[in-house]
Design an enzyme around this catalytic site. Structure first.
Site, PDB file in Angstrom:
ATOM      1  N   HIS A  27      48.039  33.567  44.339  1.00 34.57           N
ATOM      2  CA  HIS A  27      47.316  34.780  43.752  1.00 34.57           C
ATOM      3  C   HIS A  27      48.150  35.253  42.536  1.00 34.57           C
ATOM      4  O   HIS A  27      47.966  36.541  42.370  1.00 34.57           O
ATOM      5  CB  HIS A  27      47.343  35.944  44.763  1.00 34.57           C
ATOM      6  N   GLU A  55      33.541  27.825  44.812  1.00 39.19           N
ATOM      7  CA  GLU A  55      33.801  28.529  43.395  1.00 39.19           C
ATOM      8  C   GLU A  55      32.807  27.358  42.740  1.00 39.19           C
ATOM      9  O   GLU A  55      32.228  27.795  41.459  1.00 39.19           O
ATOM     10  CB  GLU A  55      34.993  28.429  43.044  1.00 39.19           C
TER      11      GLU A  55
END
Lengths: 337, 410
Positions: free
Chosen positions: A129, A60
């Site tokens: 999540h 990322e």
């Protein structure tokens, strides 16, 4: 005009932007050939070629860092972070680099990037999540932070974000991808195809960043929400019968203070709702602003309905996720005060 | 009962600490001219040895020897020498200015002048560097005005960055110098992104990433190598190994790896190790890498073996962690003196002209300083407006920042 899910609206926004401006590039984990784990980028590689829509290594910080470099060159990267929860390795690049490049170089270099990321809970995603990290971005000067609540806004705001000269965090409530989830988990979700906000123009249009929308007119209490919680708040208003005015912030930074103040001065009461944890959450900022600007108009303390100050649990998701019942209780409480 | 012996943690230590005899036996000082010069399209796996040797051109006698020699004219070299001398004089004056309280902070390049000055010569207009805080030679060698650099250091009314950045954190898009971050290694992966963009747009420009030996431990360094390798980005990945990351010796970040250059091998990136105190060698290697990038052959990783003679910054005291005489023992010598010797040997320079040039350059630096100080220093004279605090956070000032600016009285 076509009926679109939020996924289709997001995809359409990127499609329109890529067609209009060849400097727009889309990349991230799994977004190329596969079209993204939520399929938001499906078909873009086939249409625009693999140098304009491509897969990235699972890094990322690398994704955001390279996007910053591309923006410095003159491209307009629209990047997908697969889940908002995964942005932490890139947090340094987001907050200390992207956010500050214009300022620290006095405009010599700029950073027009968009970081899209699915956010929030309600899909049994567990603690990694389901997070809502918006307050971690709203505390950072130089960023813009958007959380749409429906397909129409998602498309108009995403195109505006891509055309914006500054870095924009675009948090997509994944629970809303297919329909306006109202917090009643036992009920089937009405698809966007049966909702008027699923009516989305196929071509180019924008919604200005920094403007809230009043979703429900009311006189008794102002409910300030964004993302999935807009629908939860609307449901709570209907179910309690309390004449609540529901404001959908849409953009958290910059914030539409004018709409908030106007509404609270009218109703005299305020409840702020969000999924993220309570302490130092964005609701604290909103409550402080309401206090600062509407103190003499308030008839009861500003209340917050939020997730708990714990990591997001898996099995007890529905007890964590603020539903219409909890919002309804807060509405009743401010009305009694 | 556990039958195994108890474990113990290995913490690397430099060969010597203050009070000891300097020891650079770890620097394998290869003979100048000994390392071959492969074709720029050589397959990375065929040149793995270059990650472990040291490419050198100037020998002990000042001669330029071997396959990496002969790329620069006398005039080029004289300009190179002048750039390095200018950077050294600039450093000396700014260090003094910091001691005099005219600025808060300074970082000098002493001993490392060849790295940035020679590298700049291998780039073309429009290429972009993503530097660290010790590559001001990129600006000096590109004729960026010293007065502007000083205005930035003094945070005065003419500071191009309006007092927002720490001294020496320059920015110049025009001169291919990306705005410096205080956070380490972030720029390394950004450089790769810039290079990828150039490739996406089928441009001809290339990027250069810069990092110090210590910062190679940051995850962004590794991310950058992954992206550069994956997309074959037209980028030169520079590692300046000056032996010290503030007080931490290079062995801490290097770990068990043979060299920093060898980091590139696992990514299939051609990796070269070069004498960072040899202007000719630095230029030759940089040009090799630039040509590779420009011919769309992808990234190159270069480790510059050099030595930070000065302190890390004006806030650092190197005598607390290394022998005071260590810099004198550095086996690769001084970059300015080595190039000077070479030019004298070639008959295009002399001791007298060098002394004269030193005086001329110092005069030029002093004149620039006077001009810059005319615009103010950190605590005296003109300074950027308080209004500048609020400008430029966004392209267009949002209302909440405007309210705060008004509250501040501007």
């Amino acid at each position: 005009m076509a009926r679109m899910t939020m996924i289709e609206a997001v995809r359409s926004a990127m499609d329109v932007s890529m067609a209009r401006d060849e400097n727009v590039v889309v990349f991230g984990e799994d977004v190329g050939y596969f079209g993204g784990v939520f399929r938001c980028t499906q078909g873009l590689q086939a249409k625009y070629g693999k140098t304009r829509c491509f897969d990235a290594p699972i890094s990322e910080s690398g994704i955001v860092g390279t996007a910053i470099g591309m923006a410095a060159y003159g491209l307009k990267p629209c990047v997908e972070i697969q889940f908002a929860d995964y942005m932490y390795p890139a947090y340094d690049q987001i907050t200390q680099e992207a956010a500050r490049i214009r300022y620290r170089s006095n405009g010599d270099f700029t950073c027009p990037i968009v970081l899209r990321m699915p956010t929030g809970g309600g899909i049994f995603g567990g603690q990694t999540h389901s997070q809502s990290p918006e307050a971690l971005f709203t505390h950072v000067c130089g960023l813009k932070v958007i959380v749409p609540s429906n397909p129409y806004d998602a498309k108009g705001l995403l195109i505006a974000a891509i055309e914006d000269p500054d870095p924009v965090m675009f948090l997509e409530p994944k629970r809303l991808y297919n329909g306006p989830f109202d917090g009643h988990h036992e009920r089937p979700v009405i698809p966007w195809s049966r909702h008027e906000l699923g009516d989305v123009p196929e071509g180019h249009f924008t919604i200005p960043i920094g403007k809230a929308e009043v979703r429900r007119q009311g006189t008794a209490v102002t409910v300030i929400a964004y993302g999935t919680m807009v629908h939860v708040a609307l449901t709570a208003a209907e179910e309690t019968g309390i004449d609540a005015e529901v404001i959908d912030l849409r953009s958290l930074l910059p914030l539409d203070l004018e709409t908030i103040v106007q509404s609270v001065k009218k109703t005299g009461r305020c409840v702020v709702v969000h999924e993220a944890t309570l302490t130092s959450g964005f609701g604290a900022e909103v409550a402080a602003l309401v206090q600062e600007h509407c103190f003499f108009h308030l008839e009861s303390p500003v209340l917050r309905v939020t997730g708990w100050d714990t990591p997001y649990p898996h099995a007890q998701e529905w007890d964590y996720f603020p539903g219409p019942l909890r919002v309804g209780r807060a509405l009743a409480e401010v009305m009694e005060a | 009962m556990n039958e195994h012996a108890h474990l113990s943690l290995h913490v690397p230590e430099p060969a010597v600490r203050p009070g000891g005899q300097p020891d650079f036996s770890n620097v394998k000082n290869a003979r100048a001219g000994a390392v071959p010069r492969p074709d720029v399209d050589a397959a990375p796996e065929t040149i793995r040895d270059l990650a472990y040797s040291i490419i050198r051109v100037l020998n002990r006698d000042g001669e330029a020897v071997g396959p990496w020699a002969g790329l620069l004219t006398d005039q080029d070299l004289l300009t190179g020498l002048r750039n390095m001398m200018k950077l050294r004089a600039f450093d000396a004056r700014m260090l003094m200015a910091q001691r005099q309280g005219k600025t808060s902070f300074y970082m000098q390049h002493l001993g490392e002048e060849a790295v940035s000055c020679a590298f700049r010569k291998a780039l073309e207009k429009g290429d972009m560097n993503f530097p660290t805080y010790r590559q001001a030679g990129l600006l000096i060698a590109d004729d960026y005005p010293m007065v502007e650099m000083m205005n930035q250091i003094f945070s005065n009314e003419s500071d191009p960055l309006r007092g927002r950045q720490l001294p020496i954190m320059y920015s110049s898009k025009e001169h291919g110098f990306f705005t410096i971050s205080g956070n380490l290694a972030t720029q390394y992966v950004q450089a790769v992104g810039w290079a990828m963009a150039s490739a996406i747009k089928n441009d001809t420009r290339i990027a250069a990433a810069w990092i110090g030996d210590g910062s190679t431990a940051e995850s962004d360094f590794h991310s950058a190598l992954v992206f550069a390798s994956t997309y074959k980005a037209p980028v030169i990945l520079n590692i300046v190994n000056n032996q010290w990351a503030i007080s931490t010796f290079q062995g801490i970040a290097r770990g068990g790896s043979g060299t920093f250059a060898a980091r590139g091998l696992g990514f299939g990136i051609p990796a070269l190790r070069v004498d960072g105190n040899d202007y000719l060698a630095v230029y030759a290697v940089a040009r090799w890498a630039a040509e590779r990038a420009r011919r769309n052959l992808g990234p190159t990783l270069i480790e510059y073996v050099t030595y930070r003679v000065g302190a890390h910054s004006t806030s650092d005291d190197p005598s607390a962690y290394r022998p005071k005489t260590e810099s004198e023992a550095w086996p690769l010598g001084d970059p300015v003196l080595r190039l000077k010797k070479h030019l004298i040997l070639r008959g295009s320079w002399s001791e007298e002209r060098h002394t004269q040039a030193e005086a001329e350059i110092m005069d030029e630096v002093i004149q620039a300083q006077k001009q810059a100080e005319g615009h103010g220093t950190l605590h005296a004279g003109g300074r950027p407006s308080v209004r500048d605090i609020f400008e430029g956070v966004y392209a267009e000032m949002p209302s909440h920042i405007r309210r705060q600016r008004q509250k501040a009285g501007y």
